[in-house]
Enzyme design. Structure first.
Site, PDB file in Angstrom:
ATOM      1  N   PRO A  78     -19.749   8.901  55.042  1.00  0.00           N
ATOM      2  CA  PRO A  78     -18.391   8.825  55.588  1.00  0.00           C
ATOM      3  C   PRO A  78     -18.537   7.504  56.748  1.00  0.00           C
ATOM      4  CG  PRO A  78     -19.202  10.996  56.103  1.00  0.00           C
ATOM      5  CD  PRO A  78     -20.194  10.333  55.334  1.00  0.00           C
TER       6      PRO A  78
ATOM      7  N   HIS B 145     -12.852 -10.495  33.702  1.00  0.00           N
ATOM      8  CA  HIS B 145     -13.844 -10.357  35.030  1.00  0.00           C
ATOM      9  C   HIS B 145     -14.051 -11.734  35.650  1.00  0.00           C
ATOM     10  CE1 HIS B 145     -18.093  -8.136  35.631  1.00  0.00           C
ATOM     11  NE2 HIS B 145     -17.490  -8.993  36.669  1.00  0.00           N
ATOM     12  N   ILE B 146     -12.944 -11.845  36.269  1.00  0.00           N
ATOM     13  CA  ILE B 146     -12.801 -13.055  37.230  1.00  0.00           C
ATOM     14  C   ILE B 146     -12.378 -12.676  38.919  1.00  0.00           C
ATOM     15  CG2 ILE B 146     -11.584 -14.374  35.474  1.00  0.00           C
ATOM     16  CD1 ILE B 146      -9.056 -13.746  36.918  1.00  0.00           C
ATOM     17  N   GLY B 147     -13.244 -11.466  39.153  1.00  0.00           N
ATOM     18  CA  GLY B 147     -13.262 -11.122  40.582  1.00  0.00           C
ATOM     19  C   GLY B 147     -13.603 -12.322  41.375  1.00  0.00           C
TER      20      GLY B 147
HETATM   21  P1  NAP Z   1     -21.147  -2.245  48.512  1.00  0.00           P
HETATM   22  O1  NAP Z   1     -20.884  -2.887  49.549  1.00  0.00           O
HETATM   23  O2  NAP Z   1     -22.594  -1.646  48.070  1.00  0.00           O
HETATM   24  O3  NAP Z   1     -20.290  -0.973  47.937  1.00  0.00           O
HETATM   25  C1  NAP Z   1     -20.667   0.126  47.204  1.00  0.00           C
HETATM   26  C2  NAP Z   1     -19.798   1.242  47.725  1.00  0.00           C
HETATM   27  O4  NAP Z   1     -19.973   2.363  46.779  1.00  0.00           O
HETATM   28  C3  NAP Z   1     -20.540   1.855  49.022  1.00  0.00           C
HETATM   29  O5  NAP Z   1     -19.556   2.355  49.919  1.00  0.00           O
HETATM   30  C4  NAP Z   1     -21.308   2.988  48.484  1.00  0.00           C
HETATM   31  O6  NAP Z   1     -21.512   4.275  49.488  1.00  0.00           O
HETATM   32  C5  NAP Z   1     -20.727   3.526  47.175  1.00  0.00           C
HETATM   33  N1  NAP Z   1     -21.480   4.258  46.465  1.00  0.00           N
HETATM   34  C6  NAP Z   1     -22.586   3.868  45.833  1.00  0.00           C
HETATM   35  N2  NAP Z   1     -22.854   4.901  44.921  1.00  0.00           N
HETATM   36  C7  NAP Z   1     -22.141   5.837  45.080  1.00  0.00           C
HETATM   37  C8  NAP Z   1     -21.935   7.192  44.383  1.00  0.00           C
HETATM   38  N3  NAP Z   1     -22.661   7.330  43.639  1.00  0.00           N
HETATM   39  N4  NAP Z   1     -20.962   7.943  44.752  1.00  0.00           N
HETATM   40  C9  NAP Z   1     -19.763   7.526  45.816  1.00  0.00           C
HETATM   41  N5  NAP Z   1     -19.995   6.268  46.126  1.00  0.00           N
HETATM   42  C10 NAP Z   1     -20.935   5.314  45.942  1.00  0.00           C
HETATM   43  O7  NAP Z   1     -20.956  -3.245  46.953  1.00  0.00           O
HETATM   44  P2  NAP Z   1     -19.828  -4.084  46.991  1.00  0.00           P
HETATM   45  O8  NAP Z   1     -20.296  -5.286  47.343  1.00  0.00           O
HETATM   46  O9  NAP Z   1     -18.368  -3.662  47.659  1.00  0.00           O
HETATM   47  O10 NAP Z   1     -19.682  -4.277  45.436  1.00  0.00           O
HETATM   48  C11 NAP Z   1     -19.249  -3.204  44.588  1.00  0.00           C
HETATM   49  C12 NAP Z   1     -19.325  -3.667  43.167  1.00  0.00           C
HETATM   50  O11 NAP Z   1     -18.259  -4.177  42.718  1.00  0.00           O
HETATM   51  C13 NAP Z   1     -20.614  -4.123  42.935  1.00  0.00           C
HETATM   52  O12 NAP Z   1     -21.736  -3.524  42.389  1.00  0.00           O
HETATM   53  C14 NAP Z   1     -20.172  -4.951  41.369  1.00  0.00           C
HETATM   54  O13 NAP Z   1     -20.417  -4.146  40.281  1.00  0.00           O
HETATM   55  C15 NAP Z   1     -18.657  -5.061  41.270  1.00  0.00           C
HETATM   56  N6  NAP Z   1     -18.219  -6.196  41.649  1.00  0.00           N
HETATM   57  C16 NAP Z   1     -17.433  -6.671  40.608  1.00  0.00           C
HETATM   58  C17 NAP Z   1     -16.837  -7.951  40.682  1.00  0.00           C
HETATM   59  C18 NAP Z   1     -15.901  -8.677  39.784  1.00  0.00           C
HETATM   60  O14 NAP Z   1     -15.955  -9.872  39.406  1.00  0.00           O
HETATM   61  N7  NAP Z   1     -15.154  -7.738  39.276  1.00  0.00           N
HETATM   62  C19 NAP Z   1     -17.250  -9.007  41.609  1.00  0.00           C
HETATM   63  C20 NAP Z   1     -18.024  -8.492  42.727  1.00  0.00           C
HETATM   64  C21 NAP Z   1     -18.395  -7.106  42.738  1.00  0.00           C
HETATM   65  P3  NAP Z   1     -22.147   3.945  50.912  1.00  0.00           P
HETATM   66  O15 NAP Z   1     -21.668   3.162  51.663  1.00  0.00           O
HETATM   67  O16 NAP Z   1     -22.279   5.327  51.580  1.00  0.00           O
HETATM   68  O17 NAP Z   1     -23.703   3.365  50.557  1.00  0.00           O
HETATM   69  C1  GLV Z   2     -19.550  -9.667  39.624  1.00  0.00           C
HETATM   70  O1  GLV Z   2     -19.150  -8.619  38.828  1.00  0.00           O
HETATM   71  C2  GLV Z   2     -20.626  -9.160  40.598  1.00  0.00           C
HETATM   72  O2  GLV Z   2     -21.320  -8.104  40.571  1.00  0.00           O
HETATM   73  O3  GLV Z   2     -20.931 -10.413  41.157  1.00  0.00           O
END
Ligand code: NAP
Ligand code: GLV
Length: 323
Positions: A182, A288-290
């Site tokens: 949390p 996939h343009i995030g």
């Molecule tokens: P992050 O800061 O590590 O956030 C991940 C979150 O997921 C954290 O809150 C983590 O919990 C939670 N989590 C991990 N495992 C879990 C589980 N088993 N059950 C419930 N919650 C869980 O990562 P971010 O930088 O936000 O990025 C997230 C993801 O977005 C990336 O891994 C990537 O796959 C995707 N992404 C996509 C794009 C795109 O172009 N579409 C761009 C960037 C990223 P805790 O906080 O408690 O550790």
């Molecule tokens: C994009 O999907 C990333 O994980 O950076």
């Protein structure tokens, strides 16, 4: 002195390539498509570093093909589900990624998808382009309101928090979320509530996915999870396609189980043109343009280059990933 050989799997922004050229002997995969498996395995032989993209599977076969000089794999992404991190650790190979600098860009895409699906923009644009727009319609193209509805963030990390901040600040949405731990500071700042996934799905009007893809999150949103969601709700996925059981999503969207879905990620990527998802007016899909903004991609290139350079010097990576 000869510069150490490295392999770069695609043309990343010039700012990153320039940093690498100064200090390494760059083997750059040219062209807009990813290297084939054969090209990758051939290209990395004898390299000390690999700069990979999320479309490159980096596993023991790759480590074997690179050889014993390989010190670092630097991913041009924050997600690292394409890399066998545990195997890299066993072999003493450092792994890096590019967090933070793409958070805002990706959150913007999640919010854009949410608004576009809620207001039926795909259907509206299709109707304009297809000549179906005959008049101002008092009962046409009716979408959903946002203000004061409930937003469920699945994975309240960097991007999840940035999405919640936008929608809480802009539309006063109530926030519920899941995370492994949390986030008490968010609970007091936004009145956000940490809940279990079934409660989040059952109570949210908008559900946005932000967990990394791991064995624990693979098909986290399956048929059962979708059945808990309100028929009037919207699902947004900017995480990874495999977090959602896509066939179950198609059924839910077709059968009225959900109002709509907005996907920046899907399975596979790219999505085949005969995918049933593409036939649905209530499903908007982006390629996939995030992170695809000038600032985000330049900063990712810099971060990925600096991770790689630190790794080949045997120094701690600025942005390391651990299992
Ligand atoms: P992050 O800061 O590590 O956030 C991940 C979150 O997921 C954290 O809150 C983590 O919990 C939670 N989590 C991990 N495992 C879990 C589980 N088993 N059950 C419930 N919650 C869980 O990562 P971010 O930088 O936000 O990025 C997230 C993801 O977005 C990336 O891994 C990537 O796959 C995707 N992404 C996509 C794009 C795109 O172009 N579409 C761009 C960037 C990223 P805790 O906080 O408690 O550790
Ligand atoms: C994009 O999907 C990333 O994980 O950076």
């Amino acid at each position: 002195m000869t510069k150490p050989p490295i392999y770069v799997a695609r043309k990343i922004p010039e700012v990153g390539l320039e940093l690498l050229r100064q200090q390494t002997q760059l083997r750059l995969h040219e062209g807009n498509m990813p290297p084939t498996r054969e090209e990758l395995l051939r290209g990395i032989a004898g390299c000390v570093g690999i700069l990979s993209l999320l479309s490159d599977r980096i596993d023991s076969e790759v480590f074997d093909a690179a050889g014993s000089d390989l010190k670092v794999v630097s991913n041009f992404a924050v997600g690292t589900n394409n890399i066998d991190i545990a195997e890299a650790e066993r072999r003493g190979i450092a792994v890096g990624n590019t967090p933070d600098v793409l958070t805002d860009a990706t959150a913007d895409i999640a919010v854009s998808l949410l608004l576009a699906v809620a207001r039926r923009m795909k259907q509206g644009a299709r109707d304009v382009e297809g000549g179906q727009w005959k008049t101002w319609e008092p009962r046409g193209w009716i979408g959903l309101d946002l203000a004061e509805k409930t937003l469920g963030i699945v994975g309240m990390g960097r991007i999840g928090e940035a999405v919640a901040r936008r929608l809480w600040g802009g539309w006063q949405l109530k926030i519920v979320y899941t995370a492994r731990q949390p986030k008490l500071e968010l609970d007091s700042r936004w009145g956000a509530r940490h809940v279990e996934l079934p409660e989040l799905l059952a109570t949210s009007d908008f559900v946005s996915l932000h967990v990394p893809l791991t064995p624990a999150t693979h098909h986290l949103i399956d048929a059962r999870a979708l059945s808990l969601m309100k028929p009037t709700s919207v699902l947004i996925n900017t995480a990874r396609g495999e977090v959602v059981e896509q066939d179950a999503l198609v059924e839910a969207l077709r059968g009225g189980g959900l109002f709509g879905a907005g996907l920046d990620v899907c399975t596979p990527e790219p999505l085949p043109l005969d995918s049933p998802l593409l036939q649905l007016d209530n499903c908007l899909i982006l390629p996939h343009i995030g992170s695809a903004t000038v600032d985000a991609r330049n900063a990712m290139a810099e971060r990925a280059a600096n991770n790689l350079l630190a790794g080949i010097r045997g120094e701690p990576l600025p942005f390391p990933v651990r299992s």
